[in-house]
Every structure is written in C-alpha cells, then in structure tokens.
Design a protein around this motif. Structure first.
Motif, PDB file in Angstrom:
ATOM      1  N   THR A   1     -67.218  -8.401   5.407  1.00 13.71           N
ATOM      2  CA  THR A   1     -66.811  -7.980   4.057  1.00 13.71           C
ATOM      3  C   THR A   1     -65.329  -8.264   3.826  1.00 13.71           C
ATOM      4  O   THR A   1     -64.909  -8.523   2.704  1.00 13.71           O
ATOM      5  N   ASP A   2     -64.551  -8.253   4.897  1.00 10.33           N
ATOM      6  CA  ASP A   2     -63.131  -8.604   4.761  1.00 10.33           C
ATOM      7  C   ASP A   2     -62.981 -10.070   4.319  1.00 10.33           C
ATOM      8  O   ASP A   2     -62.192 -10.380   3.416  1.00 10.33           O
TER       9      ASP A   2
ATOM     10  N   GLU B   1     -63.233 -13.542  -2.643  1.00 13.72           N
ATOM     11  CA  GLU B   1     -63.276 -13.012  -4.012  1.00 13.72           C
ATOM     12  C   GLU B   1     -61.893 -13.023  -4.664  1.00 13.72           C
ATOM     13  O   GLU B   1     -61.757 -13.366  -5.849  1.00 13.72           O
ATOM     14  N   ALA B   2     -60.887 -12.635  -3.900  1.00  9.05           N
ATOM     15  CA  ALA B   2     -59.525 -12.601  -4.442  1.00  9.05           C
ATOM     16  C   ALA B   2     -59.101 -14.006  -4.861  1.00  9.05           C
ATOM     17  O   ALA B   2     -58.513 -14.202  -5.935  1.00  9.05           O
TER      18      ALA B   2
ATOM     19  N   ILE C   1     -75.396 -11.420   7.033  1.00 12.12           N
ATOM     20  CA  ILE C   1     -74.659 -10.187   7.323  1.00 12.12           C
ATOM     21  C   ILE C   1     -74.280  -9.495   6.011  1.00 12.12           C
ATOM     22  O   ILE C   1     -74.477  -8.289   5.866  1.00 12.12           O
ATOM     23  N   ALA C   2     -73.750 -10.233   5.060  1.00 12.85           N
ATOM     24  CA  ALA C   2     -73.358  -9.616   3.788  1.00 12.85           C
ATOM     25  C   ALA C   2     -73.308 -10.676   2.707  1.00 12.85           C
ATOM     26  O   ALA C   2     -73.063 -11.865   2.989  1.00 12.85           O
ATOM     27  N   GLN C   3     -73.541 -10.228   1.487  1.00 11.92           N
ATOM     28  CA  GLN C   3     -73.503 -11.136   0.345  1.00 11.92           C
ATOM     29  C   GLN C   3     -73.053 -10.368  -0.897  1.00 11.92           C
ATOM     30  O   GLN C   3     -73.531  -9.254  -1.138  1.00 11.92           O
TER      31      GLN C   3
ATOM     32  N   GLU D   1     -59.732 -18.948   6.082  1.00  9.69           N
ATOM     33  CA  GLU D   1     -58.341 -18.665   6.460  1.00  9.69           C
ATOM     34  C   GLU D   1     -58.153 -17.208   6.889  1.00  9.69           C
ATOM     35  O   GLU D   1     -57.463 -16.925   7.859  1.00  9.69           O
ATOM     36  N   ARG D   2     -58.744 -16.308   6.142  1.00 11.09           N
ATOM     37  CA  ARG D   2     -58.660 -14.898   6.522  1.00 11.09           C
ATOM     38  C   ARG D   2     -59.229 -14.696   7.938  1.00 11.09           C
ATOM     39  O   ARG D   2     -58.672 -13.991   8.765  1.00 11.09           O
ATOM     40  N   PHE D   3     -60.356 -15.363   8.200  1.00 10.53           N
ATOM     41  CA  PHE D   3     -60.958 -15.290   9.533  1.00 10.53           C
ATOM     42  C   PHE D   3     -59.987 -15.787  10.595  1.00 10.53           C
ATOM     43  O   PHE D   3     -59.818 -15.160  11.651  1.00 10.53           O
TER      44      PHE D   3
END
Lengths: 139, 139, 139, 139
Positions: B11-12, B18-19, B40-42, B132-134
């Motif tokens: 989710t992170d 999303e941002a 896992i998430a959507q 990138e966050r990952f």
C-alpha cells in the motif's frame, strides 16, 4: 484415436529435455500430451516462468490439435495471411510460436511435447531434445 | 520461490504511485502482486477507467509470470517477431505494453506493480514512482 | 447508477475491517466495490488465504449485483428452495454465504464490501466493522 | 510467502504416490503445487480418468488456496452448512472432497499434493503415500 505415449515414455522425454535445458543454463516448463491434446505429464523446473506452465501445456495441445509443430503456425497467422486470427480461437489454447512438436511413430502421432521458458529458439532447442529422445526410442 | 512484499509495503508503493498520478492530473488503477502473480492490493482512483482494473492486475501478473517489465514484451510480440501471439496465451492474462514492473531486492523478485489508466508512457511514469519508492525502502 | 464511494472512503472502510481482523487474530482479504459491482480497492492481509482474493471480490460483486447481503442468499439457494442453482449462475461470481454487504446512504446503495479468510461468522464480523465505519461516516 | 518444494522433491512425492497406486491396482493423476497453488509437476498414469487431470490439479490448488486438506471442506460445504456454495466459487477451482493435502515443514506450507482417479478414499490413500514420503524427507 491412435496409440498414445505411456507416462513412462513421457517422463523419459521430459528428462531428456530437462537435461538439455540444464546444459544450456535454462529453466523451462515441459509438457507432454497425448494425441487428443490431453496432458500426460508436466514438469516445471525450479524458477521457470510461471506463464510457461500454461504456455507449454498449450504448445503441446496445439501440436496435437493441429497436428503440426507450433512454429509452422507463425507465418500463416500473421496479419494479412490466411490464418490471421488463428491465435485467438479455440478458447485461447492455440500457440503460434515455436516449442510445440508432434511425436510420430510409423506415420501416426502418438503424443506431443511443448516447452516454454526462454526465447523461442531456446524453447525449440529444448523441445527438440525431447523429440530426439523419442526418435531414438522408436528407431 | 522468493519472499513476498507485505501488504503494508504494497500500500505504501500504491500511495507513492497515486501521488505521482495526482501530480500529473491522471486517474489510474494500481495493483501490486506477489512473486507468483497473486494480488496483494489494488486501488482504483476515482473515475479511473473500468478496463484498467483488469489491465493493471494483469500487468502485475505478467511482470511476475515472465519476470520482466511488460514494455519489454512490446517488440518481440509484434507481427513477424519471435513471440508474435504471446499476448493471447496464458488465458489472456499477458499484457505486452508498458506499465508492469518486477520489484527486485537482493537479486530476487519480491513482488510486482502494474498500472493502467492513461497513455502507456503515463502508466509507466506512475508505475515507476511506485518502483522508486520500493527502491528507496530497500536502499 | 447511484453515486459511488470514493477510493478514499473505500480504503478507510478497509482499514477499519483490517483493524477488526487484527484484533480478532485473523488474516482476511477485504474488497470494496462500487454500486455496479466493479472493484474500487482490495487488500490481502499477509498470509490470508489465496482463495479469498477471488471470494472477497465476488462477495462484494454479489452484494452489488443482487443488492443484498450475501448471507441472505444462503437459504433460498438450498436444494429444494426457490433459488436453487443461483450459485452457479452469472459466470460463477455469485457467493451465497456471508461476508458481503451493500453500503447504503439515504436509501441508495453507494458501494459494497466483501470479506473472506475465515469461518463465515468471522468474515461477517470483519465485514461488519467496515459497514459500521461507513455508517459512522454517514450518520 | 513460504519457501517452495523443488521439482526434484515434487517428482519424488509423485513417484511414491504412483507406487502406492500401482500396489492398489489403481490409475491416478497426481499433481504437486507450490504454496501459491501454481503447478510444479503432474503425472497422469496410463488410462487414468481424463477428468482427473483437472481435478487433481484443483485439489492441489485448493489445499494451497485454503491451507487445509480438501476433505475438511466436505462437511461445511453441504446444504444447510455454513460454507454451502463454496464449491462454485474461485472460478470453479475449489474441490470439496478428499485427495488434496498441504505439505508442511517447520509449520510452513511448502507445497501441496492433489490426487484424483478413483473413489475418494482411494484418492486420499494415494495422496497420503505422497505426504508420507514428504514427511520422511523432512523428519
């Protein structure tokens, strides 16, 4: 329906293909089907692509369902060619690139092999090792 | 089979994507899957395309099932190329345009991200913000 | 089509349901759909059942598609009852056990929630935590 | 996501199950899947039922997707019971009779086995021979 490969013959071909894949440093999924396109055996080598589970099974299916190697379908299914659209028929099971082969003994198809997990030429090379084992057995 | 991202990590990444989408003025659907291609998430951003629900999920699936970014499949699946027909295999789950990426930590794929909702370059830009966050988390 | 929940409301309900699941020591998959049964958001808690990915999505779908909680379908779909056979219609998406609920504001369904991952009573309890959060927001 | 059985372990379990089937005079299809329900290997013994190709694969899938032996689903999915309707969810992949088992090492599911081809008790006996071989290996 013609005679079918046995499970014992099928796993023998799979092992020959696996040995070839290992020698080439590849991770493949290998499927063997009977002349009606139904699965006899399937092995997914460790870390082989997940998509290859379905694709190898469908290459084996296609080789039985159309009684020819799957690479022969590449050209006629191109845009503008006679079988354009073939790849979306038959509930999506038709594969039009290489790696699926019929196994013939005395002019009859007795099974098929389908391999997926690398570039098309690699899939074909690994599947061919299975075909060769089959031909040695029937020489 | 390698370790998987957790839900909290997934989710992170989605929030980072999303941002980015918001900053670009886009409405996207973002999916994160585990290394075996399972969700896992959507999240579907408000007014994002309905088709993108399935397409983003399948981009995430494809990046896991073939262990590569989906845009790398665009060229080999063109008419006349070696993997022509790939896009209709594997029960229609293979997506051959950009927006799906594997997430690798220490040389192992631990999950994937798939984004759909705009032009391909936009999908890729938004997915890349998740990647990138990952990478920041695993730096 | 009535108004729909936003993504931000959907993830808020999911978080309420997750908090309840954690308090109960359960691992769940939670899905929120719009009034047309299409997914807004879905989270699979770590180690939740794989089957629950599809089942939670379909509980949310069913609650939208039939505009009622899924547990109300259990009795009429029993052998000999009026809706016997319901569970195999609609491309297998109808779930006839508890864990799916419509979310109503001012007499209109604006979304649905579906939860799967444990015994039916557990699924219902966790989904209800999401419904309660929704009702607090609309009180 | 836990570690997975290797192909070499999977075929060893399959051979143990095949040996048991032969001793019992049965023809079975035996499938082994990883913890995410994806196939590792499958063998169809000569003259085993065609339906068992899909059923054994889905028993292995179910044991992974719900993290329990498939025979435990028989009672809760009966008419009038809490999970009535379970058997038609998840794209028809859930099997609610015996013959599918998770394989656990150190408290983690590392794979599953699914067997089909005879009466349920026979399927369970043959699958159990595979489970026993697994447990010997991890004793």
């Amino acid at each position: 329906m013609s005679e079918s490969l046995t499970l014992s013959e099928a796993t023998d071909l799979i092992e020959a293909a696996e040995a070839e894949a290992e020698e080439m440093g590849l991770k493949m999924v290998i499927a063997v089907a009977n002349p009606e396109g139904n699965l006899i055996a399937q092995h997914r080598m460790d870390d082989a692509w997940l998509a290859s589970v379905e694709i190898s099974r469908n290459k084996a299916y296609t080789a039985a369902a159309l009684q020819m190697p799957t690479h022969e379908l590449a050209e006629p299914s191109q845009p503008g060619e006679s079988l354009w659209g073939l790849q979306t028929t038959d509930e999506g099971r038709i594969v039009v690139f290489g790696g699926g082969y019929p196994l013939e003994a005395d002019g009859e198809i007795v099974g098929t092999i389908g391999v997926s997990g690398g570039e098309v030429e690699q899939d074909m090379a690994v599947a061919s090792a299975g075909v060769e084992r089959f031909e040695e057995r029937h020489a």
